[in-house]
Design a protein around this motif. Structure first.
Motif, PDB file in Angstrom:
ATOM      1  N   ASN A  96      -3.572   6.647  -0.952  1.00 49.16           N
ATOM      2  CA  ASN A  96      -3.079   7.753  -0.125  1.00 49.16           C
ATOM      3  C   ASN A  96      -2.528   8.888  -0.985  1.00 49.16           C
ATOM      4  O   ASN A  96      -2.706  10.066  -0.651  1.00 49.16           O
ATOM      5  N   GLU A 136       4.771   5.803   8.759  1.00 50.45           N
ATOM      6  CA  GLU A 136       3.434   6.399   8.616  1.00 50.45           C
ATOM      7  C   GLU A 136       3.084   7.239   9.834  1.00 50.45           C
ATOM      8  O   GLU A 136       2.444   8.280   9.726  1.00 50.45           O
ATOM      9  N   HIS A 188      -3.011   0.571  -1.366  1.00 52.77           N
ATOM     10  CA  HIS A 188      -3.149   1.538  -0.282  1.00 52.77           C
ATOM     11  C   HIS A 188      -2.331   2.799  -0.561  1.00 52.77           C
ATOM     12  O   HIS A 188      -2.797   3.921  -0.330  1.00 52.77           O
ATOM     13  N   GLU A 189      -1.120   2.615  -1.053  1.00 53.99           N
ATOM     14  CA  GLU A 189      -0.261   3.784  -1.315  1.00 53.99           C
ATOM     15  C   GLU A 189      -0.846   4.671  -2.408  1.00 53.99           C
ATOM     16  O   GLU A 189      -0.794   5.897  -2.306  1.00 53.99           O
ATOM     17  N   GLU A 240      -3.067   9.118   7.790  1.00 54.53           N
ATOM     18  CA  GLU A 240      -1.698   8.627   8.002  1.00 54.53           C
ATOM     19  C   GLU A 240      -1.651   7.708   9.238  1.00 54.53           C
ATOM     20  O   GLU A 240      -0.939   6.705   9.237  1.00 54.53           O
ATOM     21  N   HIS A 292       4.630  10.497   9.426  1.00 54.20           N
ATOM     22  CA  HIS A 292       3.856  11.348   8.512  1.00 54.20           C
ATOM     23  C   HIS A 292       2.705  12.027   9.274  1.00 54.20           C
ATOM     24  O   HIS A 292       2.420  13.203   9.087  1.00 54.20           O
ATOM     25  N   GLN A 335       5.290  10.353  -1.568  1.00 53.35           N
ATOM     26  CA  GLN A 335       4.402   9.337  -2.171  1.00 53.35           C
ATOM     27  C   GLN A 335       5.021   8.702  -3.414  1.00 53.35           C
ATOM     28  O   GLN A 335       4.767   7.542  -3.695  1.00 53.35           O
ATOM     29  N   GLU A 352       7.096   6.118  -1.913  1.00 51.37           N
ATOM     30  CA  GLU A 352       6.302   5.038  -1.314  1.00 51.37           C
ATOM     31  C   GLU A 352       5.714   4.141  -2.395  1.00 51.37           C
ATOM     32  O   GLU A 352       5.668   2.926  -2.241  1.00 51.37           O
TER      33      GLU A 352
HETATM   34 FE1  OFO Z   1       2.145   8.178   4.542  1.00 57.07          FE
HETATM   35  O1  OFO Z   1       2.819   7.391   3.068  1.00 57.07           O
HETATM   36 FE2  OFO Z   1       2.323   5.603   2.877  1.00 57.07          FE
HETATM   37  O2  OFO Z   1       0.550   5.714   3.133  1.00 57.07           O
END
Ligand code: OFO
Length: 183
Positions: free
Chosen positions: A101, A54, A97-98, A21, A57, A131, A134
């Motif tokens: 993650n 982030e 990227h999301e 994060e 998080h 998520q 996101e």
């Molecule tokens: Fe922490 O949610 Fe985006 O990577």
């Protein structure tokens, strides 16, 4: 007396996710700086705000590890990825990227399930939900630029899109908040 309520495996997984994060925050920070240097002030504003999310998080996980009596390990953060080559590419990178993650969070959820660590499983559900938001937010960015022409976007459309992003909220609407009256 041992007051550590996390197994060594779960503690490591959570510490790794905490670092991930922090890495995410650096990634958004670097994309925001790139966007600003290209003159995309609205996009930069959106990305700078997201860098803070982030970091929040990261803090949630850090706090959880502490509250469960385990050890927090603050380590080096990997360098952010390469700068995007265009706004279209920037939004693609954000989406990728999301998803990455999300997969990483799912691994922690799976681990907590396999160990029967219901406290961690329950804690991680916040991240599962987050998520979804996101990814929706990242998908919305991709939709916007796709409609505007993707890599072939014209300068005046680019300008309006960038202005629009300055006002884009930090959170996307969740499917469970939708009704027939408010689609
Ligand atoms: Fe922490 O949610 Fe985006 O990577």
């Amino acid at each position: 007396m041992n007051t550590n309520r996390l197994s060594a495996t779960i503690a490591k997984a959570l510490n790794d996710q905490m670092t991930k994060e922090a890495h995410a925050s650096q990634i958004y920070l670097s994309y925001a700086a790139w966007a600003d240097s290209q003159g995309y002030g609205g996009t930069a504003n959106f990305l700078f705000r997201h860098a803070q999310e982030e970091r929040n998080h990261m803090m949630k996980i850090l706090e959880y590890i502490l509250k469960r009596g385990a050890e927090v390990k603050v380590t080096a953060i990997p360098a952010p990825f390469k700068n995007p080559t265009s706004l279209n590419n920037c939004f693609e990178k954000v989406y990728e990227h999301e998803v990455d993650n999300t997969n990483s969070i799912y691994k922690v959820v799976k681990l907590s399930l396999s160990e029967g660590d219901w406290a961690t499983w329950n804690f991680m559900q916040w991240f599962v939900k987050e998520q979804i938001e996101e990814e929706t937010l990242a998908m919305n960015l991709l939709d916007k630029i796709k409609i505007a022409g993707g890599e072939k976007i014209e300068n005046n459309t680019l300008y309006s899109l960038d202005r629009d992003l300055e006002k884009t909220p930090d959170d996307a609407t969740s499917a469970e908040d939708v009704t027939a009256d408010k689609p």
